[in-house]
Design a protein around this motif. Sequence first.
Motif, PDB file in Angstrom:
ATOM      1  N   ASP A   9       0.743  -0.993   0.021  1.00  0.00           N
ATOM      2  CA  ASP A   9       0.167  -0.072   0.087  1.00  0.00           C
ATOM      3  C   ASP A   9       0.840   1.208   0.006  1.00  0.00           C
ATOM      4  O   ASP A   9       2.180   1.067  -0.158  1.00  0.00           O
ATOM      5  CB  ASP A   9      -0.988   0.043   1.030  1.00  0.00           C
ATOM      6  CG  ASP A   9      -0.060  -0.130   2.530  1.00  0.00           C
ATOM      7  OD1 ASP A   9       1.065   0.184   2.547  1.00  0.00           O
ATOM      8  OD2 ASP A   9      -0.812  -0.544   3.561  1.00  0.00           O
ATOM      9  N   ASN A  10       0.394   2.572   0.069  1.00  0.00           N
ATOM     10  CA  ASN A  10       1.067   3.679  -0.015  1.00  0.00           C
ATOM     11  C   ASN A  10       1.741   3.910   1.363  1.00  0.00           C
ATOM     12  O   ASN A  10       1.671   5.349   1.667  1.00  0.00           O
ATOM     13  CB  ASN A  10       0.511   4.823  -0.793  1.00  0.00           C
ATOM     14  CG  ASN A  10      -0.962   5.125  -0.027  1.00  0.00           C
ATOM     15  OD1 ASN A  10      -1.552   4.191   0.403  1.00  0.00           O
ATOM     16  ND2 ASN A  10      -1.354   6.413  -0.195  1.00  0.00           N
ATOM     17  N   GLY A  43      -7.232   4.825  -1.109  1.00  0.00           N
ATOM     18  CA  GLY A  43      -8.280   5.578  -1.609  1.00  0.00           C
ATOM     19  C   GLY A  43      -9.577   4.908  -1.247  1.00  0.00           C
ATOM     20  O   GLY A  43      -9.650   4.421  -0.194  1.00  0.00           O
ATOM     21  N   LEU A  44     -10.588   4.537  -2.046  1.00  0.00           N
ATOM     22  CA  LEU A  44     -11.814   3.684  -2.069  1.00  0.00           C
ATOM     23  C   LEU A  44     -11.645   2.483  -1.493  1.00  0.00           C
ATOM     24  O   LEU A  44     -12.500   1.817  -0.696  1.00  0.00           O
ATOM     25  CB  LEU A  44     -12.631   4.054  -3.058  1.00  0.00           C
ATOM     26  CG  LEU A  44     -13.007   5.197  -3.508  1.00  0.00           C
ATOM     27  CD1 LEU A  44     -13.910   5.261  -4.795  1.00  0.00           C
ATOM     28  CD2 LEU A  44     -14.149   5.980  -2.579  1.00  0.00           C
ATOM     29  N   LEU A  45     -10.586   1.904  -2.024  1.00  0.00           N
ATOM     30  CA  LEU A  45     -10.333   0.475  -1.628  1.00  0.00           C
ATOM     31  C   LEU A  45     -10.068   0.178  -0.230  1.00  0.00           C
ATOM     32  O   LEU A  45     -10.611  -0.558   0.445  1.00  0.00           O
ATOM     33  CB  LEU A  45      -8.928  -0.159  -2.326  1.00  0.00           C
ATOM     34  CG  LEU A  45      -9.134  -0.351  -3.862  1.00  0.00           C
ATOM     35  CD1 LEU A  45      -7.827  -0.783  -4.293  1.00  0.00           C
ATOM     36  CD2 LEU A  45     -10.367  -1.560  -4.081  1.00  0.00           C
ATOM     37  N   GLY A  46      -9.647   1.104   0.528  1.00  0.00           N
ATOM     38  CA  GLY A  46      -9.338   1.034   1.761  1.00  0.00           C
ATOM     39  C   GLY A  46     -10.556   1.083   2.529  1.00  0.00           C
ATOM     40  O   GLY A  46     -10.438   0.453   3.857  1.00  0.00           O
ATOM     41  N   LEU A  52     -14.259  -8.208  -1.061  1.00  0.00           N
ATOM     42  CA  LEU A  52     -14.762  -7.565  -2.106  1.00  0.00           C
ATOM     43  C   LEU A  52     -13.755  -7.052  -3.052  1.00  0.00           C
ATOM     44  O   LEU A  52     -13.926  -7.032  -4.196  1.00  0.00           O
ATOM     45  CB  LEU A  52     -15.655  -6.280  -1.529  1.00  0.00           C
ATOM     46  CG  LEU A  52     -17.019  -6.618  -1.000  1.00  0.00           C
ATOM     47  CD1 LEU A  52     -17.628  -5.301  -0.521  1.00  0.00           C
ATOM     48  CD2 LEU A  52     -17.719  -7.293  -1.964  1.00  0.00           C
ATOM     49  N   ILE A  53     -12.531  -6.593  -2.630  1.00  0.00           N
ATOM     50  CA  ILE A  53     -11.398  -6.122  -3.199  1.00  0.00           C
ATOM     51  C   ILE A  53     -10.991  -7.503  -3.960  1.00  0.00           C
ATOM     52  O   ILE A  53     -10.517  -7.125  -5.308  1.00  0.00           O
ATOM     53  CB  ILE A  53     -10.259  -5.770  -2.386  1.00  0.00           C
ATOM     54  CG1 ILE A  53     -10.544  -4.139  -1.473  1.00  0.00           C
ATOM     55  CG2 ILE A  53      -9.165  -5.474  -3.165  1.00  0.00           C
ATOM     56  CD1 ILE A  53      -9.752  -3.972  -0.518  1.00  0.00           C
ATOM     57  N   TYR A  54     -11.026  -8.602  -3.589  1.00  0.00           N
ATOM     58  CA  TYR A  54     -10.610  -9.725  -4.155  1.00  0.00           C
ATOM     59  C   TYR A  54     -11.561 -10.181  -5.390  1.00  0.00           C
ATOM     60  O   TYR A  54     -11.028 -10.493  -6.291  1.00  0.00           O
ATOM     61  CB  TYR A  54     -10.218 -11.057  -3.174  1.00  0.00           C
ATOM     62  CG  TYR A  54      -9.912 -12.188  -3.834  1.00  0.00           C
ATOM     63  CD1 TYR A  54      -8.650 -12.509  -4.409  1.00  0.00           C
ATOM     64  CD2 TYR A  54     -11.135 -13.181  -4.109  1.00  0.00           C
ATOM     65  CE1 TYR A  54      -8.148 -13.697  -4.592  1.00  0.00           C
ATOM     66  CE2 TYR A  54     -10.669 -14.498  -4.404  1.00  0.00           C
ATOM     67  CZ  TYR A  54      -9.449 -14.664  -4.914  1.00  0.00           C
ATOM     68  OH  TYR A  54      -9.062 -15.906  -5.246  1.00  0.00           O
ATOM     69  N   PHE A  55     -12.676 -10.021  -5.123  1.00  0.00           N
ATOM     70  CA  PHE A  55     -13.686 -10.367  -6.233  1.00  0.00           C
ATOM     71  C   PHE A  55     -13.800  -9.415  -7.182  1.00  0.00           C
ATOM     72  O   PHE A  55     -13.649  -9.702  -8.583  1.00  0.00           O
ATOM     73  CB  PHE A  55     -15.218 -10.106  -5.431  1.00  0.00           C
ATOM     74  CG  PHE A  55     -16.223 -10.252  -6.599  1.00  0.00           C
ATOM     75  CD1 PHE A  55     -16.665 -11.774  -7.071  1.00  0.00           C
ATOM     76  CD2 PHE A  55     -16.996  -9.347  -7.038  1.00  0.00           C
ATOM     77  CE1 PHE A  55     -17.402 -11.942  -7.870  1.00  0.00           C
ATOM     78  CE2 PHE A  55     -18.134  -9.498  -8.004  1.00  0.00           C
ATOM     79  CZ  PHE A  55     -18.246 -10.967  -8.413  1.00  0.00           C
ATOM     80  N   PHE A  56     -13.363  -7.865  -6.938  1.00  0.00           N
ATOM     81  CA  PHE A  56     -13.161  -6.982  -8.102  1.00  0.00           C
ATOM     82  C   PHE A  56     -11.969  -7.343  -8.853  1.00  0.00           C
ATOM     83  O   PHE A  56     -11.975  -7.289 -10.055  1.00  0.00           O
ATOM     84  CB  PHE A  56     -13.281  -5.597  -7.269  1.00  0.00           C
ATOM     85  CG  PHE A  56     -12.772  -4.479  -8.281  1.00  0.00           C
ATOM     86  CD1 PHE A  56     -13.462  -4.009  -9.106  1.00  0.00           C
ATOM     87  CD2 PHE A  56     -11.425  -3.974  -8.293  1.00  0.00           C
ATOM     88  CE1 PHE A  56     -13.254  -2.998  -9.978  1.00  0.00           C
ATOM     89  CE2 PHE A  56     -11.084  -2.982  -9.013  1.00  0.00           C
ATOM     90  CZ  PHE A  56     -11.723  -2.365  -9.979  1.00  0.00           C
ATOM     91  N   LEU A  57     -10.722  -7.360  -8.149  1.00  0.00           N
ATOM     92  CA  LEU A  57      -9.428  -7.800  -9.050  1.00  0.00           C
ATOM     93  C   LEU A  57      -9.492  -9.165  -9.688  1.00  0.00           C
ATOM     94  O   LEU A  57      -9.009  -8.967 -11.094  1.00  0.00           O
ATOM     95  CB  LEU A  57      -8.729  -8.037  -7.887  1.00  0.00           C
ATOM     96  CG  LEU A  57      -8.194  -6.846  -6.905  1.00  0.00           C
ATOM     97  CD1 LEU A  57      -6.745  -7.046  -5.730  1.00  0.00           C
ATOM     98  CD2 LEU A  57      -7.449  -5.656  -7.940  1.00  0.00           C
ATOM     99  N   ILE A  78      -4.763  -3.976   2.286  1.00  0.00           N
ATOM    100  CA  ILE A  78      -5.217  -4.026   0.732  1.00  0.00           C
ATOM    101  C   ILE A  78      -4.498  -4.750  -0.267  1.00  0.00           C
ATOM    102  O   ILE A  78      -4.879  -5.194  -1.247  1.00  0.00           O
ATOM    103  CB  ILE A  78      -5.657  -2.749   0.274  1.00  0.00           C
ATOM    104  CG1 ILE A  78      -4.793  -1.642   0.313  1.00  0.00           C
ATOM    105  CG2 ILE A  78      -6.715  -2.212   1.209  1.00  0.00           C
ATOM    106  CD1 ILE A  78      -4.944  -0.484  -0.329  1.00  0.00           C
ATOM    107  N   SER A  79      -3.211  -4.895   0.087  1.00  0.00           N
ATOM    108  CA  SER A  79      -2.381  -5.442  -0.730  1.00  0.00           C
ATOM    109  C   SER A  79      -2.490  -7.122  -0.993  1.00  0.00           C
ATOM    110  O   SER A  79      -1.942  -7.695  -1.944  1.00  0.00           O
ATOM    111  CB  SER A  79      -0.806  -5.188  -0.491  1.00  0.00           C
ATOM    112  OG  SER A  79      -0.450  -5.510   0.615  1.00  0.00           O
ATOM    113  N   ALA A  80      -2.898  -7.486   0.236  1.00  0.00           N
ATOM    114  CA  ALA A  80      -3.154  -8.949   0.246  1.00  0.00           C
ATOM    115  C   ALA A  80      -4.007  -9.792  -0.647  1.00  0.00           C
ATOM    116  O   ALA A  80      -3.883 -10.673  -1.403  1.00  0.00           O
ATOM    117  CB  ALA A  80      -3.796  -9.613   1.716  1.00  0.00           C
TER     118      ALA A  80
END
Length: 311
Positions: A9-10, A43-46, A52-57, A78-80
């Motif tokens: 992440d940043n 950003g919004l991912l956070g 949900l992040i995984y499903f989107f990716l 969120i990098s996981a």
Amino acid sequence: MFNILAVTDNKLSSLNQCNSIINELKRISKKEIVVEYMEVYRGLLGYLPNFLIYFFLRIRYYFEPRKKIDFIISCGRISAPFNLVFKKKSFAKNCHILNPYFKKNEFDQIIIPEHDIKQKVEKNVITTFGTLVDLKRFKKKNKNIGKPFDKKKKKISFLIGGDGKSSKILFEELENTIKKLNLLSEDYEVIYCFSRRTPVHIKNLIKQKASSENFFFPQKRNNPYWLLLNISEYVFVTADSISMISDSLSSGKKVYIVPIKKIKTKIKDFTELILEKKMAKLFNGKLENWKYKKLLETNKVCKKLINTLEL
């Protein structure tokens, strides 16, 4: 050729922890290692849960061409999901630093400090005592910063933390140590180094109470944190930061812990264990000499990864 993808992440701390592993793997591996970095902005991912992040990716990268990746390392929640998606895409082995909070059994290795573990350790978890430290930083040649340091005097560095979610620092907790260091300023060069968390009013009070001969950093962009750990005879460090204590103990220098009352239980337990093991001490006004086995947690982790990765 061994290809590594580092996903962070940043946060600078996430990048630093990934680099600690990467640099040590480069040092001890017999293969040539090439690294590609990917920074994912919160950003919004956070605000989204990892599933949900995984499903989107999975949808986002479904039609992307497969890259030649042998190993994926990530740090930051969120990098996981990115790590797992790229693992499936490239058939690489992978590792995550800290708790991924998601599909833990799908990571080949997870690196978690002992003080963050609250339940039974799973088979794919590598534990560390303290935080990961980039050992490469201790190998760099020492260079003076401009003029400031007297080459004839031995150095004492005081690393000062500050306020955050897990701690709150008061000037009264530092004042007695500052007075004692003032008495040593004639024979030793005393250098104060503040963290990003150190409140401005604490910095100002320290500068008022410390000897006028002392030095204070950072100065604008000049932050000689790692240099100080290299050149100091003694390191004083406030008890609110496990990472600063880990860095200090990884340097092999003699370390004094300055107690802070308002800290999380896990930090308090860590510092008490360090003192119990006699790796560090509390300062009573007299500098002492002692030996301890310096922390080499990054090397310990990488030796295990070498076997997993067949490097």
